[in-house]
Design an enzyme around this catalytic site. Structure first.
Site, PDB file in Angstrom:
ATOM      1  N   LYS A  61       0.860  -1.184   0.000  1.00 17.36           N
ATOM      2  CA  LYS A  61       0.000   0.000   0.000  1.00 17.36           C
ATOM      3  C   LYS A  61       0.893   1.230   0.000  1.00 17.36           C
ATOM      4  CE  LYS A  61      -1.738   2.757   2.924  1.00 17.36           C
ATOM      5  NZ  LYS A  61      -1.781   4.024   2.118  1.00 17.36           N
ATOM      6  N   CYS A  86      13.856  11.272   6.721  1.00 16.28           N
ATOM      7  CA  CYS A  86      13.895  10.861   8.123  1.00 16.28           C
ATOM      8  C   CYS A  86      15.285  11.009   8.726  1.00 16.28           C
ATOM      9  CB  CYS A  86      13.413   9.421   8.260  1.00 16.28           C
ATOM     10  SG  CYS A  86      14.313   8.244   7.219  1.00 16.28           S
ATOM     11  N   GLU A 144      10.612   1.481  10.334  1.00 18.38           N
ATOM     12  CA  GLU A 144      11.554   2.601  10.297  1.00 18.38           C
ATOM     13  C   GLU A 144      10.710   3.855  10.472  1.00 18.38           C
ATOM     14  OE1 GLU A 144      13.141   5.778   9.379  1.00 18.38           O
ATOM     15  OE2 GLU A 144      13.327   5.088   7.311  1.00 18.38           O
ATOM     16  N   GLU A 155       9.483  16.163  15.852  1.00 17.32           N
ATOM     17  CA  GLU A 155       9.840  16.023  14.438  1.00 17.32           C
ATOM     18  C   GLU A 155       8.985  16.962  13.587  1.00 17.32           C
ATOM     19  OE1 GLU A 155      10.827  12.415  11.361  1.00 17.32           O
ATOM     20  OE2 GLU A 155       8.943  12.290  12.463  1.00 17.32           O
TER      21      GLU A 155
END
Length: 491
Positions: free
Chosen positions: A186, A296, A262, A395
């Site tokens: 997906k 990231c 991750e 973040e």
């Protein structure tokens, strides 16, 4: 590098259907959603919206394929197919780069040179790597021989992010296929096109029907949730936000699926005064603002030893002001658009929050005045914050960095580790003992010294704490994508 004219860009966009059991199909209820170009805010296509019915069908196809002809393929035959997929990606690299740019808003030059070429390399690497794998064997005092064998883990669900759509999809798909699994993927709903195009490539490369399947859709109460909780999916691999990872983990728990995550990062970039400043500035520009900061591994928390701080700030600010922001298809563009309206508003909120906390915005801080359309944000440098500021701790995932001075090695190690995240870190120093000492004390899965984003695909990739579960790369990928059995023969 051949650039794409405005007339040809829109014509390259594709409508995206599901790919199940070797066929492109519409959703059962013919549901679709719009695909929007973040750089222009234009609708560039329609995407089939899947849910439980489509996921059920895709998982069934993957399960059947697992026990079909694919099961008999030798390592060399699988390797040949993987290499062919990589070759076919390179044959149409310009087309794939256009699709990636239209979907993400990133510069076309970046998509072509990094995303697409690395995607091909992922397949080429694992095509070679799988033919070199060995297994453990032990002779126990001439009494018994113990040896291990690997078998596919089964049907793997893959839920992929929007920042590096094809690169991170292939990073998972290549080892998954190398180990003999089948999969249902997906892609992120915001970036569906290169994943769809990859299915055509897989078919052309000779993968049997049902080995790879693709279902478009959303996360919660949609295709993502259906895939995560499906009882006939053996493993789930996910790259994305930490919060989403926890929800996937909850959904996977009742059926004890293997998981590989991750997740987010708030990575420190530690710069000691003895570092080569010009090299530091050049690399820090990339680690701060490459892909609009939507990586990231970006070094979004910059710590500079006090005696170098003022000179570093001056040079980084001047170089940042010189970056070109604008049309992703302009070959001079360094900074494109962020992924969409919601994310644009989130990043802007963090910048405004920093101002309210008393921070100083050295450059950037908002939308460039020349753009009426598109989700563009100026690359932004923030100072005057402390370790407790939200823009330091949370973040942001945009073209925003904070810069803070430090005085001692012990102080900067403590601040670098003062986070829930533990994905990456960068250390700049020419003092050998310090480099080894500090690197060993930083709580992160990937630590670079005097470089950033330099990868050897044999090495472990992943994070600790809230940045992930498990490792990918080389043998570490095969640990996840296969099950190991030990066989003991009494002599």
């Amino acid at each position: 590098m051949k650039m794409i004219s405005k007339e040809n860009r829109r014509s390259k966009a594709i409508n995206c259907k599901h790919y199940i059991d070797g066929e492109f199909i519409e959703s059962d209820q013919l549901k679709t959603f719009n695909n929007v170009n973040p750089a222009t805010e234009e609708i560039i296509g329609l995407v089939a919206e899947g849910g439980k019915a489509e996921v059920d069908r895709a998982v069934s196809a993957a399960r059947n394929a697992l026990n079909g002809p694919w099961k008999t393929f030798t390592d060399n035959k699988r390797s040949t197919i993987l290499r062919k997929i990589g070759d076919l990606i390179l044959e149409i690299k310009e087309e794939l780069a256009v699709l990636e740019t239209l979907d993400t808003g990133k510069p076309y030059s970046l998509a072509l040179e990094m995303d697409i070429k690395r995607s091909a390399h992922n397949f080429h690497f694992f095509a070679d790597y799988l033919t070199t794998l060995g297994n453990e064997s032990y002779n126990q005092d001439n009494i018994a021989l113990h040896y291990s064998i690997r078998r596919p883990v089964g049907v793997v669900g893959m839920i992929n992010p929007w920042n590096l759509p094809l690169l991170l999809l292939t990073w998972k798909l290549a080892p998954c296929l190398a180990a003999g699994n089948t999969t249902v993927m997906k892609p992120a709903e915001l970036t569906p096109m290169t994943a769809t195009k990859l299915m055509e490539i897989c078919k052309e490369a000779g993968l049997p029907d049902g080995v790879v399947n693709l279902v478009h859709g959303f996360g919660a109460d949609s295709a993502g949730a259906a895939l995560s909780e499906h009882p006939d999916v053996d493993a789930i691999t996910f790259t994305g936000e930490t919060k989403t990872g926890t929800e996937i983990m909850k959904a996977a728990a009742p059926t004890l699926k293997k998981v590989s995550f991750e997740l987010g990062g708030k990575n420190p970039n530690i710069i000691f005064a003895d570092a080569n400043l010009e090299e530091v500035i050049e690399t820090t520009l990339k680690s701060s603002f490459m892909n609009q900061g939507e990586v990231c591994l970006c070094g979004s928390r910059i710590y500079v030893e006090n005696e170098l701080y003022e000179e570093f700030i001056e040079k980084l600010t001047n170089r940042t002001k010189a970056l070109k922001i604008g049309d992703p298809f302009n070959e001079e563009t360094n900074i494109g658009a962020v992924i969409g309206k919601d994310h644009y508003e989130k990043v802007i909120r963090y910048i405004e929050l920093a101002k309210s906390e008393g921070a100083t915005i050295l450059t950037g801080g908002g939308r460039p005045e020349q753009f009426e359309k598109g989700y563009f944000i100026e690359p932004t440098i923030i100072t005057g914050v402390n370790r407790y500021s939200r823009c330091v701790r949370e973040e942001i995932f945009g073209p925003v960095v904070t810069v803070m001075p430090f005085y001692t090695e012990e102080e900067v190690i403590e601040q670098a580790n003062d986070t829930h995240y533990g994905l990456g870190a960068t250390i700049w120093t020419n003092e050998l003992r310090r480099a080894h000492r500090v690197a060993s004390l930083i709580e992160a899965g990937i630590i670079w010294v005097n470089t950033w984003y330099l990868r050897d695909l044999r090495t472990p990739f992943g994070g600790m704490k809230h940045s992930g579960i498990g490792r990918e790369g080389g043998a570490h990928s095969f640990e996840f994508y296969s099950e190991v059995s030990n066989i003991t023969i009494k002599l």
